[in-house]
Write an enzyme that holds these catalytic residues in place. Structure first.
Site, short mmCIF file in Angstrom:
data_model
loop_
_atom_site.label_atom_id
_atom_site.label_comp_id
_atom_site.label_asym_id
_atom_site.label_seq_id
_atom_site.Cartn_x
_atom_site.Cartn_y
_atom_site.Cartn_z
CD GLU A 95 -2.86 1.44 0.62
OE1 GLU A 95 -2.58 1.55 -0.58
OE2 GLU A 95 -4.01 1.59 1.08
CG ASP A 99 -5.03 9.20 6.66
OD1 ASP A 99 -4.61 9.48 7.79
OD2 ASP A 99 -5.74 9.98 5.99
P1 IMP Z 1 -7.22 5.27 4.65
O1 IMP Z 1 -8.37 4.39 4.30
O2 IMP Z 1 -7.68 6.52 5.39
O3 IMP Z 1 -6.12 4.56 5.41
O4 IMP Z 1 -6.65 5.84 3.31
C1 IMP Z 1 -5.83 5.12 2.49
C2 IMP Z 1 -5.81 5.68 1.09
O5 IMP Z 1 -6.08 7.08 1.06
C3 IMP Z 1 -4.43 5.55 0.51
O6 IMP Z 1 -4.32 4.35 -0.21
C4 IMP Z 1 -4.33 6.74 -0.39
O7 IMP Z 1 -4.82 6.42 -1.67
C5 IMP Z 1 -5.21 7.77 0.22
N1 IMP Z 1 -4.45 8.76 1.01
C6 IMP Z 1 -4.38 8.88 2.35
N2 IMP Z 1 -3.57 9.89 2.72
C7 IMP Z 1 -3.10 10.43 1.55
C8 IMP Z 1 -2.19 11.50 1.25
O8 IMP Z 1 -1.62 12.20 2.12
N3 IMP Z 1 -1.96 11.74 -0.07
C9 IMP Z 1 -2.54 11.02 -1.07
N4 IMP Z 1 -3.38 10.00 -0.83
C10 IMP Z 1 -3.68 9.71 0.48
#
Ligand code: IMP
Length: 170
Positions: A95, A99
């Site tokens: 991945e 986040d």
């Molecule tokens: P999560 O579900 O919040 O963990 O988000 C994961 C996905 O969000 C990652 O695979 C990224 O595609 C996108 N994402 C999260 N933070 C960023 C960032 O700072 N820049 C670009 N994409 C992000």
């Protein structure tokens, strides 16, 4: 929009090499399946696979969680599943950024139903501060505390993926 280089290309290259060497040591004698989560992972995925020195197979999953905003909607949709059969296989889920962890949680739940022998996670960037799902990253390139990152495959509204450095949007 202003951008500041956070992790330069050379530093990324070094760190990804290290991860590739470690994975090759840990999986020696096995033939893992590396699963990339599209699209943001593409630069990292290719560089990581090329840094590895053991037989392996690759596959991809596509999920969407972010619309055009900078925070996870929490609603994850699986847009493309695996092509390979992964029952009894050793999986390494690759991945770009973790986040909130909601995307990975959804994908992990889905993969577990396919009864692999093992699943480990390799993420380029860990944004620990905003985690909503407790997810342990087995292999991690960098930990970043805040900011929205672009470049090296990461986008903001599909822009900036092409940048060679990882930058923070200001
Ligand atoms: P999560 O579900 O919040 O963990 O988000 C994961 C996905 O969000 C990652 O695979 C990224 O595609 C996108 N994402 C999260 N933070 C960023 C960032 O700072 N820049 C670009 N994409 C992000």
């Amino acid at each position: 929009m202003d951008k500041k280089v956070l992790i330069p290309r050379e530093r990324i290259r070094e760190r990804v090499q290290e991860l590739g060497v470690r994975l090759s040591e840990d999986y020696r004698g096995k033939e893992p399946v590396l699963i990339g989560i599209l699209n943001g992972v593409v630069f990292f995925f290719v560089e990581l696979v090329m840094a590895m020195s053991i037989p392996l197979r690759i596959d991809f999953i596509k999920a969407s969680s972010y619309g055009s905003s900078m925070t996870s909607s929490g609603k994850i949709r699986l847009l493309k599943g695996l092509s390979l059969h992964v029952k009894n296989q050793d999986l390494i889920l690759v991945e770009d950024i973790v986040d909130t962890g909601l995307t990975l949680k959804h994908i992990l739940d889905n993969l577990r139903t396919q009864e692999p022998a093992s699943i480990k996670i390799c993420a380029l960037i860990d944004k620990k501060e905003r985690r909503k799902q407790p997810i342990n990253l087995d292999y991690c390139g960098f930990t970043v505390n805040e900011g929205f990152l672009v470049g090296y495959g990461l986008d903001f509204n599909e822009q900036y993926r092409y940048l060679p450095d990882i930058c923070v949007i200001e």
